[in-house]
Every structure is written in C-alpha cells, then in structure tokens.
Design a protein around this motif. Structure first.
Motif, mmCIF file in Angstrom:
data_model
loop_
_atom_site.group_PDB
_atom_site.id
_atom_site.type_symbol
_atom_site.label_atom_id
_atom_site.label_comp_id
_atom_site.label_asym_id
_atom_site.label_seq_id
_atom_site.Cartn_x
_atom_site.Cartn_y
_atom_site.Cartn_z
ATOM 1 N N LYS A 26 43.156 16.047 -57.599
ATOM 2 C CA LYS A 26 43.862 17.311 -57.375
ATOM 3 C C LYS A 26 44.943 17.085 -56.318
ATOM 4 N N THR A 27 46.017 17.778 -56.450
ATOM 5 C CA THR A 27 47.090 17.687 -55.460
ATOM 6 C C THR A 27 47.292 19.065 -54.841
ATOM 7 N N TYR A 28 46.294 19.496 -54.086
ATOM 8 C CA TYR A 28 46.382 20.787 -53.412
ATOM 9 C C TYR A 28 47.354 20.700 -52.246
ATOM 10 N N ASN A 29 48.092 21.739 -52.048
ATOM 11 C CA ASN A 29 48.786 21.897 -50.780
ATOM 12 C C ASN A 29 48.067 23.024 -50.036
ATOM 13 N N PHE A 30 48.460 23.271 -48.825
ATOM 14 C CA PHE A 30 47.716 24.227 -48.022
ATOM 15 C C PHE A 30 47.729 25.627 -48.618
ATOM 16 N N ASP A 31 48.847 26.039 -49.162
ATOM 17 C CA ASP A 31 48.926 27.387 -49.753
ATOM 18 C C ASP A 31 47.987 27.535 -50.942
ATOM 19 N N GLN A 32 47.879 26.483 -51.770
ATOM 20 C CA GLN A 32 46.948 26.522 -52.896
ATOM 21 C C GLN A 32 45.510 26.565 -52.396
ATOM 22 N N TYR A 33 45.238 25.760 -51.380
ATOM 23 C CA TYR A 33 43.892 25.754 -50.796
ATOM 24 C C TYR A 33 43.552 27.136 -50.247
ATOM 25 N N ARG A 34 44.472 27.686 -49.484
ATOM 26 C CA ARG A 34 44.234 28.979 -48.836
ATOM 27 C C ARG A 34 44.015 30.094 -49.853
ATOM 28 N N SER A 35 44.654 29.998 -51.000
ATOM 29 C CA SER A 35 44.513 31.052 -52.000
ATOM 30 C C SER A 35 43.288 30.872 -52.900
ATOM 31 N N ASN A 36 42.616 29.732 -52.798
ATOM 32 C CA ASN A 36 41.428 29.466 -53.611
ATOM 33 C C ASN A 36 40.187 29.786 -52.766
ATOM 34 N N LEU A 37 39.722 31.018 -52.858
ATOM 35 C CA LEU A 37 38.627 31.489 -52.010
ATOM 36 C C LEU A 37 37.355 30.656 -52.186
ATOM 37 N N GLN A 38 37.041 30.313 -53.409
ATOM 38 C CA GLN A 38 35.822 29.540 -53.671
ATOM 39 C C GLN A 38 35.889 28.165 -52.997
ATOM 40 N N LEU A 39 37.003 27.490 -53.146
ATOM 41 C CA LEU A 39 37.179 26.178 -52.525
ATOM 42 C C LEU A 39 37.152 26.294 -51.006
ATOM 43 N N LYS A 40 37.848 27.277 -50.495
ATOM 44 C CA LYS A 40 37.908 27.490 -49.043
ATOM 45 C C LYS A 40 36.515 27.728 -48.466
ATOM 46 N N ARG A 41 35.739 28.571 -49.118
ATOM 47 C CA ARG A 41 34.384 28.851 -48.638
ATOM 48 C C ARG A 41 33.489 27.618 -48.718
ATOM 49 N N ALA A 42 33.653 26.818 -49.767
ATOM 50 C CA ALA A 42 32.849 25.599 -49.915
ATOM 51 C C ALA A 42 33.172 24.613 -48.796
ATOM 52 N N VAL A 43 34.445 24.433 -48.508
ATOM 53 C CA VAL A 43 34.847 23.526 -47.428
ATOM 54 C C VAL A 43 34.345 24.053 -46.090
ATOM 55 N N GLU A 44 34.510 25.338 -45.854
ATOM 56 C CA GLU A 44 34.043 25.936 -44.601
ATOM 57 C C GLU A 44 32.538 25.747 -44.423
ATOM 58 N N ARG A 45 31.788 25.910 -45.485
ATOM 59 C CA ARG A 45 30.331 25.738 -45.404
ATOM 60 C C ARG A 45 29.988 24.302 -45.053
ATOM 61 N N ASP A 46 30.661 23.340 -45.676
ATOM 62 C CA ASP A 46 30.398 21.940 -45.345
ATOM 63 C C ASP A 46 30.782 21.632 -43.900
ATOM 64 N N LEU A 47 31.860 22.239 -43.416
ATOM 65 C CA LEU A 47 32.235 22.038 -42.015
ATOM 66 C C LEU A 47 31.185 22.633 -41.073
ATOM 67 N N GLU A 48 30.601 23.752 -41.458
ATOM 68 C CA GLU A 48 29.506 24.338 -40.670
ATOM 69 C C GLU A 48 28.309 23.390 -40.625
ATOM 70 N N ILE A 49 27.992 22.786 -41.758
ATOM 71 C CA ILE A 49 26.877 21.834 -41.821
ATOM 72 C C ILE A 49 27.141 20.661 -40.900
ATOM 73 N N ILE A 50 28.375 20.152 -40.914
ATOM 74 C CA ILE A 50 28.729 19.034 -40.046
ATOM 75 C C ILE A 50 28.602 19.443 -38.584
#
Length: 74
Positions: A26-50
């Motif tokens: 995938k070639t996400y840029n920040f705006d695409q990442y920010r607009s993808n709520l599911q992806l954003k929440r998944a990344v945030e959850r993994d960062l919480e785990i870390i």
C-alpha cells in the motif's frame, strides 16, 4: 531474563509486525491514513499495546535498557 519481560518483548514485536502488515503493498500518505478510521484505530491500538508493554517492562526492571522508554509509554 524474566519470563514476563520476554512475553512483553514478544508483545512489542508482534504489535510492530502487525502495524507493518497494514501497509504491505500500500502507498498510504498521511491524509489517506487519517481518513481511514479502521486503519487508524488498529494502529493506535497496537501503539497502546507497545506502550503498555514497555511500561510493564520498565516497572519490572528499571535497569532494562529501552531507548526513549518514557516517550514510548507516553
């Protein structure tokens, strides 16, 4: 090394690998990442785990060397 610390290190590795997997082919840029709520929440959850795993390691052994541990926890 304490078994608990090994488990938490595994949790960190697993969460990092999981974050990496979200962006394979995938070639996400920040705006695409920010607009993808599911992806954003998944990344945030993994960062919480870390952060939680680093916090537990730090509490278990304050001499354990993790660069920027306080920033990761925060």
């Amino acid at each position: 090394m304490d078994e608990k610390i090994l488990k938490w290190l595994f949790d960190i590795k697993y969460a990092i690998d999981e974050i990496d997997s979200y962006f394979v082919d995938k070639t996400y840029n920040f705006d695409q990442y920010r607009s993808n709520l599911q992806l954003k929440r998944a990344v945030e959850r993994d960062l919480e785990i870390i952060g939680e795993a680093v916090n537990r390691i730090f509490k278990q052994d304050v001499n354990f060397q993790i660069d920027n541990a306080k920033k990761i926890i925060g």
